[in-house]
Design an enzyme around this catalytic site. Structure first.
Site, mmCIF file in Angstrom:
data_model
loop_
_atom_site.group_PDB
_atom_site.id
_atom_site.type_symbol
_atom_site.label_atom_id
_atom_site.label_comp_id
_atom_site.label_asym_id
_atom_site.label_seq_id
_atom_site.Cartn_x
_atom_site.Cartn_y
_atom_site.Cartn_z
ATOM 1 N N HIS A 34 22.910 37.380 26.261
ATOM 2 C CA HIS A 34 23.707 37.025 24.836
ATOM 3 C C HIS A 34 22.775 37.726 23.489
ATOM 4 O O HIS A 34 23.195 38.465 22.933
ATOM 5 C CB HIS A 34 23.458 35.500 24.695
ATOM 6 N N ASP A 35 21.466 37.561 23.712
ATOM 7 C CA ASP A 35 20.435 37.947 22.427
ATOM 8 C C ASP A 35 20.568 39.633 22.269
ATOM 9 O O ASP A 35 20.411 40.080 21.260
ATOM 10 C CB ASP A 35 19.159 37.487 22.667
ATOM 11 N N ASP A 52 13.226 32.770 21.207
ATOM 12 C CA ASP A 52 12.772 31.688 21.917
ATOM 13 C C ASP A 52 12.492 32.329 23.474
ATOM 14 O O ASP A 52 13.299 31.504 24.389
ATOM 15 C CB ASP A 52 13.702 30.433 22.003
ATOM 16 N N ASN A 66 28.047 25.932 26.409
ATOM 17 C CA ASN A 66 27.249 25.873 27.429
ATOM 18 C C ASN A 66 26.417 24.631 27.533
ATOM 19 O O ASN A 66 26.261 23.907 28.673
ATOM 20 C CB ASN A 66 26.324 27.179 27.620
ATOM 21 N N ASP A 96 17.194 36.778 28.379
ATOM 22 C CA ASP A 96 17.938 37.554 27.254
ATOM 23 C C ASP A 96 17.220 37.775 25.981
ATOM 24 O O ASP A 96 17.599 38.875 25.423
ATOM 25 C CB ASP A 96 19.335 36.912 27.008
ATOM 26 N N ASP A 97 16.299 37.035 25.419
ATOM 27 C CA ASP A 97 15.389 37.409 24.262
ATOM 28 C C ASP A 97 14.568 38.474 24.444
ATOM 29 O O ASP A 97 14.416 39.333 23.782
ATOM 30 C CB ASP A 97 14.588 36.094 23.946
ATOM 31 N N GLU A 136 27.189 25.195 22.107
ATOM 32 C CA GLU A 136 26.159 26.362 22.565
ATOM 33 C C GLU A 136 24.763 25.919 22.417
ATOM 34 O O GLU A 136 24.299 25.365 21.335
ATOM 35 C CB GLU A 136 26.631 27.760 21.961
ATOM 36 N N ASN A 139 21.762 27.224 21.382
ATOM 37 C CA ASN A 139 21.090 27.836 19.826
ATOM 38 C C ASN A 139 21.353 26.823 18.845
ATOM 39 O O ASN A 139 20.783 26.361 18.079
ATOM 40 C CB ASN A 139 21.060 28.923 19.417
HETATM 41 O O1 RIB Z 1 23.514 29.959 24.618
HETATM 42 C C1 RIB Z 1 22.591 31.268 24.659
HETATM 43 C C2 RIB Z 1 21.370 31.074 23.799
HETATM 44 O O2 RIB Z 1 20.498 30.059 24.609
HETATM 45 C C3 RIB Z 1 20.595 32.449 24.121
HETATM 46 O O3 RIB Z 1 20.078 32.789 22.960
HETATM 47 C C4 RIB Z 1 19.552 32.306 25.207
HETATM 48 O O4 RIB Z 1 18.338 32.940 25.013
HETATM 49 C C5 RIB Z 1 19.340 30.872 25.058
HETATM 50 O O5 RIB Z 1 18.389 30.243 24.171
HETATM 51 CA CA CA Z 2 17.543 33.089 23.003
#
Ligand code: RIB
Ligand code: CA
Length: 331
Positions: free
Chosen positions: A259-260, A11, A175, A15-16, A181, A183
């Site tokens: 993260h990703d 998405d 978060n 970080d993706d 979280e 996702n």
């Molecule tokens: O919580 C981190 C995730 O949420 C990561 O995949 C970031 O890209 C957001 O989508």
């Molecule tokens: Ca992501």
């Protein structure tokens, strides 16, 4: 080490973007295709951001991009359950609202590669059912809507995949809400379906990613590498550090989780994850205050079968070194 053939589900998102770059550049990964999903932003934008990264890497001919679901499976049916995209823009003590996620990847020019007509759910079903058993590893790093929908259409894909390595959830870290979280919170029902599909699953949660932050000194080193990919990674991490230092300060203030990318890098070097334990993990789908929480049961005597390998920690220095070695073309 065997080459991992993956379908990445993104998405994009800063970080993706780094995750795509790592998957495309590492010689230990064969990036078969990319599916996009709603999440950080609406699907049209996550797809455009993905295509910009694909164009920057020059892989548009070989790595096809399949647009996926535009919203979660059913979670929007419960009124007031979601804050929408604006719900992801947060402020501290009533200050300016900012997003933790890259909205448009302005550092890269508009895309010229086109996304495929075929949608991601159909791509998963056809590719996995036509492939050999254990041929593909799925790496979803956004809400799990596409894969859950594909599992509903063709449950046998759970037995066809080698494994699923997903970024999402948290045991002691959250978060989007005090409990969840992003996702998993984005599509809790989809996450519950995927976690219990019977495939081998590794969860890379916030407990791991928050312990693998990249800092501003490393951003300067990334710029010095001088390649388009390294510059893009540096830009993305710089953006993230600015947002995190305001919204969600990490132990080192001038650093941020990617993260990703950690999830992708765990396929190249599993030792970037630490304290990985087979546990029971379920998702709260109540629509209440804990909506989207990953309920992790680390007890030996779980009531239900253990279903995921959950990474409780990460090796920051090892992840950082791996990121640099991928960008130098050495891994
Ligand atoms: O919580 C981190 C995730 O949420 C990561 O995949 C970031 O890209 C957001 O989508
Ligand atoms: Ca992501």
């Amino acid at each position: 080490m065997a080459i991992e053939k993956i379908i990445l589900d993104v998405d994009t998102g800063s970080d993706d973007a780094v995750a795509i770059i790592c998957a495309a550049l590492s010689s230990k990964i064969e990036l078969h295709s990319i599916c996009t999903v709603w999440g950080n932003r609406p699907l049209s934008q996550t797809t455009e951001n993905t295509l910009r990264v694909v164009d920057m890497l020059g892989i548009g001919e070989s790595v096809k991009v399949y647009p996926g679901c535009e919203t979660s499976m059913v979670s929007t049916l419960l009124q007031n359950r979601r804050g929408g995209y604006d719900g992801q823009r947060k402020s501290v003590n009533g200050g300016e609202k900012v997003s933790m996620h890259q909205e448009t990847i302005d550092e890269l020019p508009p895309s010229h590669t086109k996304a495929q007509e075929k949608r991601a759910v159909m791509h998963y079903v056809e590719t996995l059912m036509n492939g050999a058993d254990g041929e593909f590893t799925l790496v979803p790093v956004g809400p799990l809507t596409n894969i859950a929908m594909a599992l509903r259409v063709e449950p046998r894909i759970a037995k066809k995949v080698k494994q699923i390595v997903l970024m999402g959830g948290g045991c002691r870290r959250t978060n989007s809400t005090a409990a969840a979280e992003f996702n998993i919170w984005g599509d809790p029902e989809a996450a519950q379906i995927v976690m219990n599909c019977g495939a081998k699953i590794t969860v890379v949660p916030l407990d791991a990613t928050h312990n693998a932050c990249i800092n501003s000194d490393e951003v300067e080193e990334l710029y010095k590498l001088g390649t388009p990919a390294a510059t893009c990674v540096a830009d993305m991490v710089k953006h993230r550090i600015a947002a995190y230092s305001y919204l969600q300060p990490m132990a080192r203030l001038d650093s941020a989780p990617i993260h990703d990318a950690l999830a992708v890098c765990s396929l190249i070097d599993p030792a970037v994850l630490k304290d990985v334990r087979l546990v029971r993990c379920d998702v709260d789908i109540s629509g209440g205050i804990a909506d989207g929480q990953t309920i992790v049961d680390p007890r030996a005597y779980t009531d239900l079968p253990k279903n995921v390998d959950f990474a409780f920690d990460a090796d920051r220095d090892r992840f950082s070194a791996l990121l640099f070695s991928i960008l130098r073309g050495e891994n």
